[in-house]
Design a protein around this motif. Structure first.
Motif, PDB file in Angstrom:
ATOM      1  N   ASN A 163       0.835  -1.193   0.000  1.00 31.37           N
ATOM      2  CA  ASN A 163       0.000   0.000   0.000  1.00 31.37           C
ATOM      3  C   ASN A 163       0.874   1.249   0.000  1.00 31.37           C
ATOM      4  O   ASN A 163       1.986   1.246   0.536  1.00 31.37           O
ATOM      5  CB  ASN A 163      -0.932   0.009   1.207  1.00 31.37           C
ATOM      6  N   VAL A 164       0.358   2.315  -0.589  1.00 32.58           N
ATOM      7  CA  VAL A 164       1.109   3.542  -0.784  1.00 32.58           C
ATOM      8  C   VAL A 164       0.485   4.641   0.074  1.00 32.58           C
ATOM      9  O   VAL A 164      -0.712   4.910  -0.026  1.00 32.58           O
ATOM     10  CB  VAL A 164       1.099   3.967  -2.265  1.00 32.58           C
ATOM     11  N   TYR A 165       1.295   5.266   0.916  1.00 30.88           N
ATOM     12  CA  TYR A 165       0.849   6.355   1.781  1.00 30.88           C
ATOM     13  C   TYR A 165       1.413   7.658   1.237  1.00 30.88           C
ATOM     14  O   TYR A 165       2.622   7.773   1.022  1.00 30.88           O
ATOM     15  CB  TYR A 165       1.327   6.148   3.214  1.00 30.88           C
ATOM     16  N   VAL A 166       0.542   8.627   1.038  1.00 28.06           N
ATOM     17  CA  VAL A 166       0.944   9.894   0.434  1.00 28.06           C
ATOM     18  C   VAL A 166       0.558  11.035   1.360  1.00 28.06           C
ATOM     19  O   VAL A 166      -0.623  11.196   1.707  1.00 28.06           O
ATOM     20  CB  VAL A 166       0.276  10.094  -0.942  1.00 28.06           C
ATOM     21  N   LEU A 167       1.540  11.820   1.785  1.00 23.07           N
ATOM     22  CA  LEU A 167       1.266  13.039   2.530  1.00 23.07           C
ATOM     23  C   LEU A 167       0.958  14.153   1.551  1.00 23.07           C
ATOM     24  O   LEU A 167       1.803  14.514   0.725  1.00 23.07           O
ATOM     25  CB  LEU A 167       2.463  13.409   3.413  1.00 23.07           C
TER      26      LEU A 167
END
Length: 325
Positions: free
Chosen positions: A94-98
């Motif tokens: 999974n990709v977490y983007v701020l």
């Protein structure tokens, strides 16, 4: 660095080639995208963050889009986002983007761009974040603090945090959730934030379980903490930019250590084998986790970094640099 790989993935804005991988002597090893090729077309100076998962897939954030590439540099997919500050991935891919615009928060996507969750705290602007191996999210804020956010399916081990003022997001006390801390008295988690992002994903649930830091120069004080990362043991490393140092805490915010670093900070990244990579505008230093300088990553051409850095499973360094036209 005889036992530490030194290939660099960066952005060359002057040539309109936005992501290149270099060897330590400046040889271009891989082009991730180039001015309209493979679905990529960005204006100059638009690359803001680069992330990489355990399989070597690369995720590049620009002003309004995330583009995904496989480990060979071939374009795979893309999805729209806001303005991107930092990208991290977890062990599930999974990709977490701020994102800091139009709303500040951390959005969690699967590898193809479907929203899973978004982590937002009313009245708080996050400027950096990291994930630990239990699913906790650590965020550095622009008011000189660090927050620890835990998903509701993770048993917290810190004293629960009660925010002031009362959040405007859905905040529901959950007396049935009583943590069993290892280093603090048990307490009821409150509040719990629930979020249902756009795109009809399942709702997610998380709580702020620890918060630390104030403005200042003493231990556990910060002056613009711009980045944070976590080692395999759960210790938290905070890049305290204006104080010119890295501070180390345990996972609940108890102060452990610090050491000085050069100014012009860009970001930090902790490897799985016990080294910390620190990038400033013109250099990359590698430290052991007690702050001992292990070596310096040579770069050629010697242009400046831009944006946060990241590591892949082989400890290759991924970051942007600005060569402005």
């Amino acid at each position: 660095l005889s036992d530490w790989s030194s290939d660099v993935c960066s952005s060359d804005l002057a040539a309109s080639t936005l992501a290149l991988e270099y060897s330590s002597t400046g040889t271009i090893l891989k082009t991730y995208f180039n001015n309209g090729v493979n679905g990529s077309l960005f204006p100059l100076a638009s690359v803001q963050a680069i992330g990489v998962d355990g399989s070597g897939n690369v995720f590049v954030g620009a002003v309004s889009v995330i583009q995904a590439f496989n480990s060979s540099g071939n374009f795979v997919t893309q999805w729209p986002v806001g303005s991107t500050e930092k990208i991290q991935t977890d062990s599930s891919g999974n990709v977490y983007v701020l994102e800091n615009y139009p709303l500040n928060g951390i959005w969690e996507y699967n590898g193809t761009g479907t929203v899973i969750c978004n982590y937002q705290v009313p009245g708080v602007d996050l400027v950096g974040f990291a994930l630990d191996n239990l699913g906790n999210v650590y965020g550095a804020t622009n008011d000189d603090q660090v927050l620890k956010l835990s998903p509701c399916n993770v048993t917290p081990t810190c004293i629960p945090y009660i925010p002031t003022p009362t959040p405007t997001l859905t905040a529901t006390p959950t007396p049935t959730m009583t943590p069993s801390p290892t280093n603090s008295p048990a307490g009821t988690l409150t509040p719990v934030y629930t979020s249902t992002p756009t795109g009809t994903p399942p709702s997610c649930c998380y709580s702020i379980v620890s918060q630390w830091g104030t403005f200042g120069i003493n231990n556990a004080q910060f002056n613009f903490p711009i980045d944070v990362d976590v080692d395999p043991s759960g210790n938290v490393y905070v890049l305290d930019e204006e104080n010119g140092r890295i501070q180390v805490f345990d996972g609940c915010g108890n102060y452990l250590n610090q050491w000085p670093v050069p100014n012009q900070d860009v970001g930090i990244a902790v490897s799985k084998d016990g080294t910390l990579v620190y990038a400033a505008a013109m250099n990359v230093n590698v430290y052991t986790l007690d702050g001992t300088l292990f070596g310096t990553l040579a770069r050629n051409p010697a242009d400046s970094f831009y944006g946060p850095i990241n590591l892949d499973a082989q400890n290759n360094v991924y970051g942007g640099h600005g060569v402005y036209a």
